[in-house]
Design a protein around this motif. Structure first.
Motif, short mmCIF file in Angstrom:
data_model
loop_
_atom_site.label_atom_id
_atom_site.label_comp_id
_atom_site.label_asym_id
_atom_site.label_seq_id
_atom_site.Cartn_x
_atom_site.Cartn_y
_atom_site.Cartn_z
N THR A 3 0.84 -1.19 0.00
CA THR A 3 0.00 0.00 0.00
C THR A 3 0.88 1.25 0.00
OG1 THR A 3 -0.16 -0.17 2.41
CG2 THR A 3 -2.00 -1.03 1.12
N LYS A 4 0.37 2.30 -0.64
CA LYS A 4 1.12 3.55 -0.72
C LYS A 4 0.38 4.67 0.00
CE LYS A 4 3.39 1.76 -4.76
NZ LYS A 4 4.09 1.98 -6.03
N THR A 5 -0.51 4.25 0.88
CA THR A 5 -1.26 5.17 1.74
C THR A 5 -0.57 5.25 3.09
OG1 THR A 5 -2.61 3.32 2.48
CG2 THR A 5 -3.47 4.63 0.65
N GLU B 38 -8.69 -2.58 -3.76
CA GLU B 38 -8.33 -2.38 -5.17
C GLU B 38 -7.30 -3.43 -5.62
OE1 GLU B 38 -7.91 1.76 -7.01
OE2 GLU B 38 -7.52 2.11 -4.89
N LEU B 39 -6.32 -3.63 -4.77
CA LEU B 39 -5.27 -4.61 -5.08
C LEU B 39 -5.84 -6.02 -5.17
CD1 LEU B 39 -2.46 -3.14 -2.83
CD2 LEU B 39 -2.34 -3.41 -5.31
N VAL C 26 -0.47 -8.37 0.71
CA VAL C 26 -0.24 -6.93 0.73
C VAL C 26 0.60 -6.55 1.95
CG1 VAL C 26 -1.30 -4.65 0.93
CG2 VAL C 26 -2.34 -6.37 -0.55
N ARG C 27 1.57 -5.69 1.71
CA ARG C 27 2.45 -5.22 2.78
C ARG C 27 2.10 -3.77 3.12
NH1 ARG C 27 8.32 -4.16 1.77
NH2 ARG C 27 7.87 -5.04 -0.28
N CYS C 28 2.10 -3.44 4.40
CA CYS C 28 1.80 -2.09 4.87
C CYS C 28 2.93 -1.58 5.76
CB CYS C 28 0.49 -2.07 5.68
SG CYS C 28 -0.97 -2.61 4.77
N THR C 29 3.27 -0.33 5.60
CA THR C 29 4.31 0.30 6.41
C THR C 29 3.84 0.51 7.84
OG1 THR C 29 5.18 1.46 4.48
CG2 THR C 29 5.76 2.35 6.64
N ILE C 30 4.71 0.19 8.79
CA ILE C 30 4.44 0.46 10.21
C ILE C 30 5.51 1.42 10.70
CG2 ILE C 30 4.24 -0.53 12.52
CD1 ILE C 30 2.02 -1.41 10.63
N MET C 31 5.08 2.66 10.96
CA MET C 31 6.06 3.69 11.33
C MET C 31 5.95 4.15 12.79
SD MET C 31 3.17 4.90 10.06
CE MET C 31 3.39 4.82 8.28
N PRO D 167 -0.20 1.10 -6.92
CA PRO D 167 0.19 -0.31 -6.75
C PRO D 167 -0.55 -1.30 -7.64
CG PRO D 167 -1.03 0.47 -4.83
CD PRO D 167 -0.72 1.67 -5.66
N VAL D 168 -1.75 -0.95 -8.13
CA VAL D 168 -2.45 -1.85 -9.04
C VAL D 168 -1.61 -2.08 -10.30
CG1 VAL D 168 -4.45 -2.04 -10.60
CG2 VAL D 168 -4.79 -1.48 -8.18
N LYS D 169 -0.88 -1.06 -10.73
CA LYS D 169 -0.01 -1.22 -11.90
C LYS D 169 1.12 -2.21 -11.62
CE LYS D 169 -1.01 3.31 -13.93
NZ LYS D 169 -1.79 2.79 -15.05
N GLU D 170 1.55 -2.29 -10.35
CA GLU D 170 2.54 -3.29 -9.98
C GLU D 170 1.99 -4.71 -10.16
OE1 GLU D 170 4.87 -0.73 -6.50
OE2 GLU D 170 3.83 -2.56 -5.96
N VAL D 171 0.74 -4.89 -9.74
CA VAL D 171 0.10 -6.20 -9.84
C VAL D 171 -0.10 -6.57 -11.31
CG1 VAL D 171 -1.96 -7.54 -9.26
CG2 VAL D 171 -0.98 -5.96 -7.58
N ASP D 172 -0.57 -5.61 -12.11
CA ASP D 172 -0.76 -5.85 -13.54
C ASP D 172 0.55 -6.29 -14.19
OD1 ASP D 172 -3.41 -5.13 -13.30
OD2 ASP D 172 -3.12 -3.09 -14.06
N ALA D 173 1.63 -5.59 -13.85
CA ALA D 173 2.93 -5.92 -14.44
C ALA D 173 3.41 -7.29 -14.00
CB ALA D 173 3.96 -4.85 -14.05
#
Length: 359
Positions: free
Chosen positions: A31-33, A47-48, A56-61, A241-247
């Motif tokens: 995710t890029k949110t 969406e993904l 799916v990986r999510c950032t933990i800050m 990120p959907v474009k990553e999945v498509d690729a």
């Protein structure tokens, strides 16, 4: 002769998705949110999922992100991996929050003592860990030894970490060694695959903008996958990120390792023989058919030179003529349509065809 002989690896489970062994090569993204924004993050995860993403990986800050990931995990349609750098405390909190796996670069956690604390909690909870080694986060001892993040430095680092995890009795491991350089990524993964039998997550880190990133990722991942190396992949792009999945699916389907998630369009590059406006036709069809998630092969050809040959190999096809197109279904001509009506009629034909494909 088998087209691709996949390397034998251990099989682990991330949520409900198996990685390694005889499991299909899985597609991941990130995710890029801001993870702390639960609504936005879940919307992107959905969406993904719709695009075919399986993990799916999510950032933990910070602690707020840990609280959010607990809620996100409850409502996610796919397994969730917590992505942690530097702070071992956040890794432990994420494991306790119930994530399906964590990703750490042990070299930037700070000390072996802190890494061991993560391992202990992961062992208690049965949470898999991805050991990540990136050219930008190599530990100081390796940089001192090799002088720069060379392929050998990254391989030695990853191998050392794997052995340390094993010494602690922890084997729920997958490994990734990534560089933004194609050659380094290929060499490192070839070398580590000879040293360990854990599943490998492959991809380039910071691959770049859409065109450059897809090109470099296709070369690196395609080379490794053809050698049987790689159990799960991510195409890292400076894009949605959907474009990553498509690729990722384009790469896997081109190697006959997975069926594409949705419509696969084969189209001619056009030449002086063409008498139909093919390029915008293809672009429009791609957008109009993006809602179809069943695997359907479509050929869109500008003239008769290769048209019927391609049409026989596709589920549905358009064979272009002078301001018209033949609609072909399963190799048989169904209808001759004026160019002005071609898109609408062909879209309806594909949608009707999709209805008869089992889920």
């Amino acid at each position: 002769m088998e087209w691709i002989s996949r390397r034998r690896t251990k099989k682990i489970k991330i949520g409900n998705v198996y990685i390694g062994g005889d499991a299909p090569i899985s597609v991941q993204s990130m995710t890029k949110t801001d993870t702390r924004n639960i609504k936005q993050t879940l919307a992107q995860i959905n969406e993904l999922h719709e695009a075919g993403c399986e993990i799916v990986r999510c950032t933990i800050m910070d602690d707020e992100a840990v609280s959010a990931i607990k809620e996100i995990k409850k409502n996610s349609p796919v397994p969730i991996i917590a992505d942690i750098h530097f702070q071992h405390r956040l890794a432990i909190s994420s494991i306790n929050a119930g994530v399906d796996g964590i990703r750490i670069n042990p070299g930037n956690i700070g000390s072996w003592k802190k890494v061991k604390e993560i391992i202990e909690v992961a062992k208690e909870r049965g949470t898999p860990i991805r050991i990540g080694v990136n050219s930008g986060s190599l530990e100081k001892s390796m940089l001192d030894k090799y002088g720069w993040p060379s392929a050998d430095a990254m391989v030695e680092s990853a191998h050392n970490w794997v052995r340390k995890f094993e010494d602690e009795g922890f084997t729920l491991i997958k490994v990734s060694i990534k560089s933004s350089d194609v050659k380094t990524t290929i060499i490192t993964n070839e070398k580590i695959s000879k040293l360990i039998d854990y599943p490998l997550h492959i991809g380039l880190t910071e691959a770049g903008p859409l065109q450059e990133g897809i090109t470099k990722s296709s070369v690196a991942l395609g080379t490794l996958l053809r050698e049987g190396i790689g159990d799960t992949i991510r195409v890292s792009l400076s894009e949605h990120p959907v474009k990553e999945v498509d690729a990722a699916y384009e790469i896997l389907s081109s190697l006959h390792l997975r069926k594409k998630h949705g419509v696969d369009i084969v189209s001619c590059p056009t030449c002086g023989r063409i008498q139909i406006n093919l390029i915008p036709l293809v672009d429009t069809l791609k957008k109009r058919l993006s809602h179809i998630k069943k695997p359907i092969k479509i050929a869109v050809m500008g003239c008769m030179v290769n048209a019927m040959g391609e049409a026989r190999e596709a589920d549905l096809a358009i064979c272009g003529g002078k301001k018209f197109g033949l609609i072909v279904v399963k190799g048989k001509i169904k209808e001759k349509v004026p160019e002005s009506q071609l898109i609408e009629k062909f879209v309806r034909e594909v949608e009707n065809y999709a209805k008869n494909i089992p889920q």
